[in-house]
Design a protein around this motif. Structure first.
Motif, short mmCIF file in Angstrom:
data_model
loop_
_atom_site.label_atom_id
_atom_site.label_comp_id
_atom_site.label_asym_id
_atom_site.label_seq_id
_atom_site.Cartn_x
_atom_site.Cartn_y
_atom_site.Cartn_z
N GLU A 155 35.86 56.04 38.71
CA GLU A 155 37.09 55.23 38.50
C GLU A 155 38.19 56.12 37.68
O GLU A 155 39.13 56.44 37.89
N GLU A 156 37.50 56.62 36.57
CA GLU A 156 38.50 57.34 35.68
C GLU A 156 38.84 58.78 36.16
O GLU A 156 40.03 58.93 35.96
N PHE A 168 41.43 58.36 38.89
CA PHE A 168 42.90 57.81 38.16
C PHE A 168 43.46 59.03 37.91
O PHE A 168 44.64 59.38 37.85
N ARG A 219 49.71 52.31 46.41
CA ARG A 219 48.86 53.54 46.40
C ARG A 219 48.16 53.80 47.56
O ARG A 219 47.85 54.94 47.73
N TRP A 234 40.87 55.25 44.02
CA TRP A 234 42.19 54.84 43.14
C TRP A 234 42.87 53.76 43.69
O TRP A 234 43.58 53.07 43.17
N SER A 287 43.45 52.06 34.30
CA SER A 287 43.07 53.41 34.02
C SER A 287 41.81 53.53 33.35
O SER A 287 40.89 54.10 33.60
N SER A 317 41.15 50.33 43.10
CA SER A 317 40.52 50.20 41.95
C SER A 317 40.78 48.94 41.48
O SER A 317 42.22 48.29 41.35
#
Length: 387
Positions: A267-268, A271, A34, A246, A253, A249
């Motif tokens: 966080e979400e 994502f 990532r 991301w 998800s 993390s």
């Protein structure tokens, strides 16, 4: 080599990677793939010429046009959840006949959080199979955020339609299928991050002015000069922070409900933004550099297009569904394909469903495919130019 040795080497590599990038030790577990993808993306955005221009445009559109609205929606949802917390399991148990519409309502909310709640409630024996089918049929997952931001008129039709179909499907399943697929052993485990972090507040601080530019874009207000440059710079800063979150993390998800609302939003949204960027760049790069006419390509598929979109909906996760929604927004696939995909797809809720109870997940997916096929081809034959 012993497993504990491998583990120590892996942790050492994580620390070395973060040291090279100047990230503090507490920033989170770096995911190398990532991080490399994020750095490559930012390198493309810094390049001169067409590549840099196309990349910057896609990133700004992803941030100002989608990410800021996702963050605002999640902040309202998770903030209200913290303020008016209640035991969802008890609520479902006491709901009786209202279980199915309540499950469909949670599924119809943008994102996958509501559907995951119903999946967890099923594992605990609090809801019926009809409730699972209702929530998975009604949910569009994270792709709903993209549709609401870019084509709100389509979202106003699709989301209520999916909600109603979810209710009908759930009641029919409860009427015809009395079997129990509940699992007594599986546990839904989502890592907990803990209290809000500095980067969560930095991310939120960037979202607030970004929301101003996002609303202005919806109102078709165009800026020029320094204001336009500021909008682009803000979007690139927001994307950079989002990609760092991301890439480091600890979650897949979905976040833990016990985490702070600000952390869950950061966080979400990060994502979701990663998948939106991927979809936008794929479309823009194909248009700019290949000369391939995607519209003509999809037109050659003809009657099979809604079926293909439904089959894509069977793929767990929100990434493929965001791609289908991106194609719709750009006029490459009809509404029939979009709604077929929306009804068939279960978003990220399918991951915990598979982990908790693979048999129930499979049965629910098959059940949700039936209304997806009927509705998609209903629009294809009787309203081919709808929206």
């Amino acid at each position: 080599m012993q497993p504990d040795t491998v583990g120590r080497q892996s942790k050492a590599a994580q620390r070395a990677g973060k040291a090279i990038l100047g990230l503090p030790e507490q920033f989170g577990p770096m995911r190398t793939n990532r991080m490399l993808l994020a750095l490559l993306l930012l390198a493309f955005a810094a390049m001169p010429g067409t590549l840099g221009e196309v990349t910057r445009g896609a990133l700004e559109d992803a941030y100002v046009g989608v990410a800021v609205f996702v963050a605002a929606t999640l902040l309202l949802f998770y903030g209200a959840e913290k303020a008016f917390g209640f035991d969802i399991g008890t609520t479902f148990r006491n709901a009786k006949l209202a279980q199915v519409p309540l499950a469909a309502l949670l599924g119809a909310m943008p994102g996958c959080g509501g559907a995951v709640v119903v999946v967890a409630a099923y594992s605990s024996g609090n809801v019926s199979m009809g409730a699972i089918v209702a929530t998975l049929t009604a949910t569009m997952g994270d792709a709903a955020f993209l549709l609401i931001a870019k084509r709100p008129e389509a979202a106003m039709i699709l989301l209520p339609t999916s909600f109603i179909i979810g209710i009908l499907s759930g009641y029919i399943v409860d009427l015809l299928d009395k079997r129990s697929y509940a699992s007594e052993t599986a546990q839904l485990e989502i890592p907990m991050i803990g209290r809000a972090r500095k980067r969560d507040y930095v991310y939120l601080a960037l979202i607030l002015p970004g929301l101003f530019f996002g609303i202005a874009a919806l109102a078709q207000v165009e800026f020029s000069g320094l204001i336009a440059d500021f909008s682009t710079a803000l979007a690139l800063c927001g994307i950079t922070v989002s990609m760092l979150v991301w890439a480091t993390s600890p979650i897949h998800s979905m976040t833990n409900p016990d985490d702070s609302a600000v952390t869950r939003v950061t966080e979400e949204t990060s994502f979701i933004t990663a998948w939106v960027i991927l979809a936008f760049l794929l479309f823009e790069y194909v248009n700019a550099f290949t000369g391939l006419d995607l519209e003509s390509l999809f037109n050659t598929v003809g009657i099979a297009l809604p079926l293909m979109a439904i089959l894509v909906g069977f793929i767990p996760g929100c990434g493929p569904q965001i791609l289908v929604t991106t194609f719709y927004i750009n006029g490459l696939v009809p509404f029939s394909a979009l709604i077929g995909n929306a009804i068939a797809n279960d978003g990220d809720a399918l991951f915990p469903a598979i982990a908790l109870n693979p048999k129930a997940a499979f049965v629910a997916t098959i059940y949700s495919s039936i209304p997806a096929f009927i509705v998609a081809y209903g629009f294809y034959f009787f309203a081919p130019n709808f929206l």
